[in-house]
Write an enzyme that holds these catalytic residues in place. Sequence first.
Site, PDB file in Angstrom:
ATOM      1  N   GLY A 115       0.812  -1.218   0.000  1.00 54.59           N
ATOM      2  CA  GLY A 115       0.000   0.000   0.000  1.00 54.59           C
ATOM      3  C   GLY A 115       0.845   1.268   0.000  1.00 54.59           C
ATOM      4  O   GLY A 115       0.438   2.306  -0.542  1.00 54.59           O
ATOM      5  N   GLU A 118       1.733   1.892  -3.475  1.00 55.60           N
ATOM      6  CA  GLU A 118       0.534   2.328  -4.210  1.00 55.60           C
ATOM      7  C   GLU A 118       0.243   3.807  -3.945  1.00 55.60           C
ATOM      8  O   GLU A 118      -0.115   4.555  -4.854  1.00 55.60           O
ATOM      9  CB  GLU A 118      -0.662   1.457  -3.820  1.00 55.60           C
ATOM     10  CG  GLU A 118      -0.479   0.039  -4.340  1.00 55.60           C
ATOM     11  CD  GLU A 118      -1.570  -0.916  -3.901  1.00 55.60           C
ATOM     12  OE1 GLU A 118      -1.708  -1.119  -2.685  1.00 55.60           O
ATOM     13  OE2 GLU A 118      -2.263  -1.458  -4.772  1.00 55.60           O
ATOM     14  N   GLU A 138       2.065  -8.429  -1.919  1.00 55.54           N
ATOM     15  CA  GLU A 138       0.696  -8.937  -1.706  1.00 55.54           C
ATOM     16  C   GLU A 138       0.504 -10.374  -2.135  1.00 55.54           C
ATOM     17  O   GLU A 138      -0.160 -11.153  -1.435  1.00 55.54           O
ATOM     18  CB  GLU A 138      -0.323  -8.051  -2.445  1.00 55.54           C
ATOM     19  CG  GLU A 138      -0.612  -6.724  -1.761  1.00 55.54           C
ATOM     20  CD  GLU A 138       0.392  -5.641  -2.115  1.00 55.54           C
ATOM     21  OE1 GLU A 138       1.460  -5.966  -2.689  1.00 55.54           O
ATOM     22  OE2 GLU A 138       0.126  -4.465  -1.831  1.00 55.54           O
TER      23      GLU A 138
END
Length: 719
Positions: A115, A118, A138
Amino acid sequence: MEWTYRHFKTRLLDNDICIVGFDYQGKSVNVLTSEALEEIKAIVYGVTADERVKGMVLVSLKDSFIAGADINEIYEMTDIDGCKKLVTETHTVFGEIESSKKPWVVAIDGLCLGGGLELALACHWRVATDNGVFGFPEVKLGIIPGFGGTQRLPRLISLPDALDLITSGRNVYAYPALKRGIIDDVVTNQRGERTIDTVDREAFVVVAIERALALRSQKGLKRNPRTPLLQKILGWPGVRDLITFKKARSMVTARVKNHYPAPLKALDAVQAGLRMSVQRACLEAEMPYLLELVVSRLSKDLIEVFLSTQKTKNQNLGPSFFDPAKHTIGVLGAGLMGSQIAGEISDKGFGVHLKDLEPKFLCDGMNRIIRMKKEDVAKRIINKPECEHRMLRIHPSLSWDDFKSTPFVIEAIKEVLSWKQKALEEFEEAAPTDAIFATNTSSFMISEVAEKARHKERCVGMHFFNPVRKMQLVEIVRSDSTSAQALAHAYELGSIMGKVPLVVRDGPGFLVNRILSRYLVEAVLLVAEGVSIADVDKAAENFGMAIDSGRSMGPLALIDYIGVETAVHVLSSLKKLGDRIVVHPLIGGMIPQGKRPLTFWKQGKENDEVRKLLKEQYAGPQRSVSTETLIKRLVLPMRDEALRCLEEGIVTEPWQVDLAMLYGAGFPAFRGGLLKEMAREGVDHTRADLESLAADHGDRFQPCDSFKEAENVLSAYKM
Ligand code: NAD
């Protein structure tokens, strides 16, 4: 303007750039919890509305940027609607950042994973220190990047590179990340005191502020066109479906077979999303796959592995001892293991005294280390000066004189008990009186190595696995005499080396080799009974053995890999456990006097010589064995041995067995764990199967008494 939140602080500089500092409270690393995401949302809307703010620099006030989304939260997610709400809101916030007229620049030091990456991809410019580490782990947790990673990365860098990163879960370091275009600048940085008031003085943040100002100006900033033409072509609409996705799919399938759905779903998400706008793709192409995977049992199992790994790594066994600035570590033996261990220790900033018997052995060892470090340079993990520093920290030595002030010595000399005992005696003469002796023996008990020592309490086991860098497990072995201090120091060094240091009680074969031996023994017996080498290895590969290492491997190929001599040593040392491990005379024949040992595989083909030899030496009947029975014969004895280890207190928790077998023996993670799988199938089932194998094949399959209590012992496992 200064907004302060629980986990974020902001500060408006005189040049109207707003520093947004992330400092997650109560955790040593920043993670994107739903609470942190709420705060980011408030900040995004706040700075967008505030006319004084001309641009933003997002930075961590901790050592690392962001380690990812909060794994505990992901683990707890069982409600698809709740998850959908969180993900949709995050897409909206990240979309606001991406479409903001004011520039968002991210300044990254250390980890920028999942994340965190991201979030960085939604920003307009990415500056990193040369310590930066980037990746999407992930898929290793059975999910896909779910905050837009599968959509933004393929639009930023070449499609093949993006697919590789998303489906492998691999990390990349700063310079390779710069080359691929994941980040825009790399800055050498001296970490200073890092608070919201001081962070703007650090070099990488200074550059990030300059970039924000430049993006704000009329001129803007141009990204270097980095993508080579061929890579670009592979991303073209007509070409990508025909070639790029097809190739990526076949590579992923070859690696994970049908055992791990996440990488293939990630490919589907990328492929579908490329036909849409980013914002739509995040919601319509990426999110459905994420939601499907995040509630799956496989994902929960993989997260449990992650959490138990963290638990094993973060135990507190005593006050911290090691300081690279003060301590030099000793390594005895510059052979295969000693040289790798010395190299790994010097990577962590320690000086190393590497001792062997003759200059030639030291030269060979040093050359092995140089080769490994050169590979790191070639992969741009480190640069040449750093490589030289690391090499200069290793001092080859022929004398004990160098060990006068060495507080910790790892022994990795040849597997001969009397040699090890003599080395320990010499250590006691030469090293400081409180120094610790950690033996890497794989076939002797720690109590045997320490038998003649004056101070047995200073002797502990540190059992590394080969290849040291790849194999994450190190068994920290305590004998009845090992002091708490010796144990704590060995554990800490293992931890500093980045390993999973699992404390185990002393006993023949410790934990992993003892359980694994049952599997290896049975594999050899199967060949002796006439089953082909390929059939044995193929069945184990299909079961998933070693799949997580990226290279599936059956038991016979594994014996070839560790070396038949080492295998014989280990198996012989297990004789004291009883008659169930009976094979060593058989494999012993594979080591002809004065000749090189035979291998099961020769130039990619089955070695018929070995087959014949085993058949001739074997007194039992020849059989044809179904694949189902073959797998039972290989796997069920491991379950039996694991229960025996628990009963004897080699480790105390079933999850410790499963973790050790995963990292030390290549038991596949997708099965949940050696014992967890048994718990799910029903303990009685395994017991009945073992009894029936015992009736057909002999007492070595007789289930141990611990099966009676196993249901209770394993009840802690969530089904
Ligand atoms: P190796 O034969 O490659 O190296 C042993 C080195 O020790 C040689 O260079 C030898 O000259 C040196 N040596 C012998 N006596 C010495 C002494 N008194 N002082 C200093 N050096 C001395 O062996 P290896 O494969 O590196 O194994 C070393 C140890 O690690 C063994 O105990 C082995 O059981 C254990 N181990 C090996 C593996 C593996 O896969 N090879 C895995 C785990 C543990």
